[in-house]
Motif scaffolding. Sequence first.
Motif, PDB file in Angstrom:
ATOM      1  N   CYS A  81       1.045  -1.143   0.028  1.00  0.00           N
ATOM      2  CA  CYS A  81       0.000  -0.091  -0.022  1.00  0.00           C
ATOM      3  C   CYS A  81       1.126   1.272  -0.065  1.00  0.00           C
ATOM      4  O   CYS A  81       0.934   1.857   1.013  1.00  0.00           O
ATOM      5  N   TRP A  82       1.443   1.535  -1.243  1.00  0.00           N
ATOM      6  CA  TRP A  82       2.368   2.538  -1.283  1.00  0.00           C
ATOM      7  C   TRP A  82       1.881   3.955  -0.789  1.00  0.00           C
ATOM      8  O   TRP A  82       2.654   4.860  -0.395  1.00  0.00           O
ATOM      9  N   PRO A  83       0.763   4.265  -1.247  1.00  0.00           N
ATOM     10  CA  PRO A  83       0.194   5.375  -0.898  1.00  0.00           C
ATOM     11  C   PRO A  83       0.312   5.831   0.708  1.00  0.00           C
ATOM     12  O   PRO A  83       0.494   6.954   1.138  1.00  0.00           O
ATOM     13  N   LEU A  84      -0.500   4.894   1.420  1.00  0.00           N
ATOM     14  CA  LEU A  84      -0.327   4.834   2.817  1.00  0.00           C
ATOM     15  C   LEU A  84       1.022   4.930   3.344  1.00  0.00           C
ATOM     16  O   LEU A  84       1.188   5.788   4.251  1.00  0.00           O
ATOM     17  N   ALA A  85       1.849   4.313   2.850  1.00  0.00           N
ATOM     18  CA  ALA A  85       3.346   4.335   3.280  1.00  0.00           C
ATOM     19  C   ALA A  85       4.041   5.756   3.236  1.00  0.00           C
ATOM     20  O   ALA A  85       4.844   6.221   4.095  1.00  0.00           O
ATOM     21  N   LEU A  86       3.679   6.317   2.045  1.00  0.00           N
ATOM     22  CA  LEU A  86       4.247   7.881   1.605  1.00  0.00           C
ATOM     23  C   LEU A  86       3.553   8.728   2.762  1.00  0.00           C
ATOM     24  O   LEU A  86       4.165   9.547   3.026  1.00  0.00           O
ATOM     25  N   LEU A  87       2.313   8.542   2.785  1.00  0.00           N
ATOM     26  CA  LEU A  87       1.677   9.341   3.867  1.00  0.00           C
ATOM     27  C   LEU A  87       2.298   9.245   5.151  1.00  0.00           C
ATOM     28  O   LEU A  87       2.463  10.325   5.896  1.00  0.00           O
TER      29      LEU A  87
END
Length: 65
Positions: A14-20
């Motif tokens: 879940c890369w968007p959550l990780a970047l957030l």
Amino acid sequence: MAAFLLWLLLLVFCWPLALLALVLYPIVWLICLPFRLVGITVSAVFSFLGAILMLPARVLRGRPA
């Protein structure tokens, strides 16, 4: 090390959550910093008051009978 591996696992799935999380972590740390400083100060004041209140007992205990 485990936290880093969990972050990498989050990045893969879940890369968007990780970047957030990567962006918000320093902001949350800065918001929590004043509360941490207040906690350290309150703890120091209570330790100081405890030392002052226990001083007569330490003086009496240290005196030979």
